[in-house]
Write a protein that holds these residues in place. Structure first.
Motif, PDB file in Angstrom:
ATOM      1  N   THR A  62       4.432  13.822 -47.479  1.00  0.00           N
ATOM      2  CA  THR A  62       3.515  14.780 -46.874  1.00  0.00           C
ATOM      3  C   THR A  62       2.957  15.667 -47.988  1.00  0.00           C
ATOM      4  O   THR A  62       3.716  16.216 -48.793  1.00  0.00           O
ATOM      5  N   ARG A  81       0.617  11.502 -46.620  1.00  0.00           N
ATOM      6  CA  ARG A  81       0.395  11.977 -45.248  1.00  0.00           C
ATOM      7  C   ARG A  81      -0.166  13.390 -45.271  1.00  0.00           C
ATOM      8  O   ARG A  81       0.346  14.262 -45.975  1.00  0.00           O
ATOM      9  N   ASN A 135      -0.882  16.465 -42.779  1.00  0.00           N
ATOM     10  CA  ASN A 135      -0.593  16.988 -41.454  1.00  0.00           C
ATOM     11  C   ASN A 135      -1.693  17.978 -41.060  1.00  0.00           C
ATOM     12  O   ASN A 135      -1.774  19.079 -41.607  1.00  0.00           O
ATOM     13  N   ASP A 153      -2.216  13.036 -39.759  1.00  0.00           N
ATOM     14  CA  ASP A 153      -1.284  13.207 -38.653  1.00  0.00           C
ATOM     15  C   ASP A 153      -1.867  14.301 -37.764  1.00  0.00           C
ATOM     16  O   ASP A 153      -2.118  15.420 -38.220  1.00  0.00           O
ATOM     17  N   ALA A 188      -1.736   8.985 -37.535  1.00  0.00           N
ATOM     18  CA  ALA A 188      -0.466   9.117 -36.813  1.00  0.00           C
ATOM     19  C   ALA A 188      -0.713  10.092 -35.669  1.00  0.00           C
ATOM     20  O   ALA A 188      -1.197  11.200 -35.877  1.00  0.00           O
ATOM     21  N   SER A 193       0.428  12.477 -32.800  1.00  0.00           N
ATOM     22  CA  SER A 193       1.577  13.289 -32.406  1.00  0.00           C
ATOM     23  C   SER A 193       1.714  13.344 -30.886  1.00  0.00           C
ATOM     24  O   SER A 193       0.722  13.256 -30.161  1.00  0.00           O
ATOM     25  N   LYS A 235       3.642   8.458 -32.780  1.00  0.00           N
ATOM     26  CA  LYS A 235       4.829   9.225 -33.146  1.00  0.00           C
ATOM     27  C   LYS A 235       5.717   9.387 -31.916  1.00  0.00           C
ATOM     28  O   LYS A 235       5.252   9.833 -30.871  1.00  0.00           O
ATOM     29  N   SER A 251       8.740  15.419 -45.661  1.00  0.00           N
ATOM     30  CA  SER A 251       7.872  16.398 -44.988  1.00  0.00           C
ATOM     31  C   SER A 251       7.754  17.634 -45.868  1.00  0.00           C
ATOM     32  O   SER A 251       7.069  17.617 -46.881  1.00  0.00           O
TER      33      SER A 251
END
Ligand SMILES: Nc1ncnc2c1ncn2[C@@H]1O[C@H](COP(=O)(O)OP(=O)(O)OP(=O)(O)O)[C@@H](O)[C@H]1O
Ligand SMILES: CC(=O)C(=O)O
Ligand SMILES: [K+]
Ligand SMILES: [Mg+2]
Length: 574
Positions: A98, A121, A123, A155, A283, A285, A313, A405
């Protein structure tokens, strides 16, 4: 070590005239195709010219230190790993990082890529779109200019109820018996014992007596009064409010659903952003059913010619109840243990993780294990023993990928955390391989569960052959990555080199266990493809005389008019 691959090879090829026990493998190439076995003196003469051309191209780009190999479509990290560790030493488990403020400079991203980050990734819960755009462009620049092949995943934020303001920027303690107001109204300055939630309708359907749980048990409250949309709640179990703490309501031991859509209007804008920036994965959530996954896939199909893979997810109770249909509908799964732990008792997370991982393998979908893998490394330079054990367990379960993360996004030791994942996964892979070789039961029964049963069977047999023969590598020539994925599903001992001319497939395969995707121009003629790539690999010193390669293909042969030519061959490098 009790096992010796040479002794197994000797057993299998003892009667073969081609077998030379003094060599690592055989004296002559063997080709097994369509059931017929023949000695095939394929002419694999060195093509030094090509190697020179590739080296010159790398030189012109000033990339000597990264050993870029343009013609083979190799990424520099896989190439270096192969040169340093050999085929069997190549890491199979993929690594996702992340990206956050602690690792977003070009230099940081390059270092993560060098240390083995396969997927970056982003977020979308945090930071601005401009910030994310800048990171994505840096990654693409590194891929283009430095020969990396890092895929990009966004994400989504998803719809959940969380704290936006509790009066202080850090965490805040709630004492037992204290009464707090939960409101959706913004308040200015400090208002003690007041918490602002992100969603206007957060208290709809909530009644006096319901339980309010913070972050899955960090603190608990009882609703004692409802005034308009505000809730007055008394703390029954003291604990902490972290920034963005999640709120969930329970009645008689059951979770109350708030009925928000999986993709909020802001998420749809983020999806459009992802399309325009050419991301490889989205991705999703808080997926609760297959329909939301299908909706997004249909939307992407209509909006862009690029094939963006949709990962669901798993982080709600509802998604666990509809797991199979969600896995079926999606291109991959993330076990999002952070939020999952809010709705599912923590002691169930390990078994849920193993169940999801097994189902994904059965259904041939890649699976990422996420959250708190090395949480203590956000602050400390070494992981706890328990964290290393957790990482190793996910590798032992044969998850496709592990994810960092906060460790990378905001941690003080993100680069080191990535190295911990990399060494811990390599170590466990080696151990599992040796264990499996000594066990006669290692081939987990995957069964014929997929729709393309011919390809499924070919890949299962190919992997069994590759393991039994102790070949050095599997080469697969694949149009959209399907056969590569099916091979990966069988978790072979040797690495899978997937040659494809579809750049979207190449980026998607970055998430699949044991697959090293290579972007090459493939012709209609399968034999030409095989000899071209093997020649290139050999000319670049990546395969050596005596090494054995098992070759699988799902491409149509030039001479085939009505059927797809699928085959398994074994090539010995001469
Ligand atoms: N782009 C970013 N900008 C700033 N901080 C970030 C960013 N990405 C992540 N973080 C920080 O890193 C922490 C861990 O990241 P992570 O992606 O696990 O987020 P999260 O808030 O726990 O949500 P999710 O459930 O979606 O994973 C976050 O809580 C946040 O503080
Ligand atoms: C990754 C994520 O979203 C979670 O663990 O909740
Ligand atoms: K998210
Ligand atoms: Mg989450």
């Amino acid at each position: 070590m009790a096992f010796s691959s040479d002794s197994m090879l000797q057993k299998i090829f003892a009667k073969s005239p081609a077998f030379d026990s003094n060599k690592r493998v055989f004296g002559k190439p063997v080709s097994i195709s369509g059931g017929a076995i023949s000695c095939n003196e394929r002419n694999l003469k060195s093509k030094g010219r090509i190697a020179v051309k590739a080296a010159a191209a790398a030189d012109v780009m000033g990339l000597k230190n990264h050993e870029v190999n343009l013609d083979l479509g190799f990424d520099v990290v896989a190439e270096r790993e192969l040169r340093e560790k050999g085929f069997l030493g190549m890491r199979k488990t993929k690594l996702v990082c992340t990206i956050g403020p602690a690792c977003c400079s070009l230099e940081d991203l390059e270092r993560l890529a060098m240390r083995g980050m396969n997927v970056a990734r982003l977020n979308m819960c945090h930071n601005t779109r401009e910030w994310h755009r800048d990171v994505i462009r840096k990654i693409k620049k590194l891929n283009e200019e430095k020969g990396f092949s890092v895929s990009v995943m966004i994400d989504t934020e998803g719809s959940l109820i969380h704290v936006v303001d509790h009066g202080v920027p850090s965490s805040l303690k709630a004492e037992e018996g204290s009464v707090w107001v939960f409101t959706a109204q913004k308040f200015e300055g400090s208002r003690p014992f007041t918490v602002q939630a992100n969603y206007q309708g957060f208290s709809e359907g909530i009644m006096v007596g319901d339980e309010l749980v913070i972050d899955g048990g960090m603190a608990r409250f009882e609703v004692v009064e409802k005034m308009g949309n505000d809730l007055h709640c008394k703390c029954t179990d003291p604990g902490l409010f972290l920034p963005r703490a999640k709120l969930s309501f329970w009645r008689d031991g059951k979770l109350s659903y708030h009925g928000l859509p999986t993709l909020s209007p802001k998420d749809w804008e983020d999806v459009d952003f992802g399309i325009s920036e050419g991301v490889d994965f989205i991705a999703m959530s808080f997926v609760n059913d297959a329909d939301s996954v299908k909706d997004l896939k249909n939307y992407l199909f209509a909006k862009t010619s690029k094939s963006i893979r949709v990962l669901a997810k798993i982080e709600t109770l509802e998604s666990l109840q509809k797991l199979e249909e969600i896995v079926e509908a999606s291109d991959g799964i993330m076990v999002a243990r952070g939020d999952l732990g809010v709705e599912v008792p923590l002691e169930q997370i390990p078994t849920v993780q193993e169940d999801i991982t097994r189902l994904c393998r059965q259904m041939n979908k890649p699976v990422i294990i996420a959250s708190q893998l090395l949480e203590s490394m956000v602050e400390y330079p070494t992981p706890t023993r328990a964290e290393v054990a957790d990482v190793s367990e996910a590798v032992r379960q044969y998850a496709d990928a592990l994810m960092l993360s906060g460790e990378s996004a905001i941690g003080l030791h993100g680069q080191k955390a990535l190295s911990v994942l990399q060494v811990a996964s390599s170590r466990m892979e080696l151990w599992s391989r040796e264990e499996n070789r000594q066990s006669t039961l290692h081939n987990c029964q995957l069964g014929g569960s997929l729709s393309d049963c011919i390809a499924e069977e070919i890949c299962s047999c190919a992997v069994q052959m590759a393991n039994n023969l102790g070949v050095d590598a599997i080469f697969v020539y694949t149009k959209h990555g399907e056969m590569a994925s099916l091979l990966s599903r069988n978790r072979p001992y040797p690495p899978i080199f997937a040659f494809t001319s579809d750049s979207d497939a190449r980026m998607a395969l970055n998430l699949q266990w044991g697959v090293i995707p290579l972007l090459v121009d493939l012709a209609d003629d399968m034999e030409a493809n095989i000899s071209k790539t093997i020649d290139l690999m050999r000319a670049n010193g990546m395969v050596k005389e005596g090494e054995a390669v098992l070759v699988v293909s799902d491409l149509t042969a030039a001479h085939a008019t009505s059927t797809t030519f699928q085959s398994i061959q074994v090539k010995i490098i001469v």
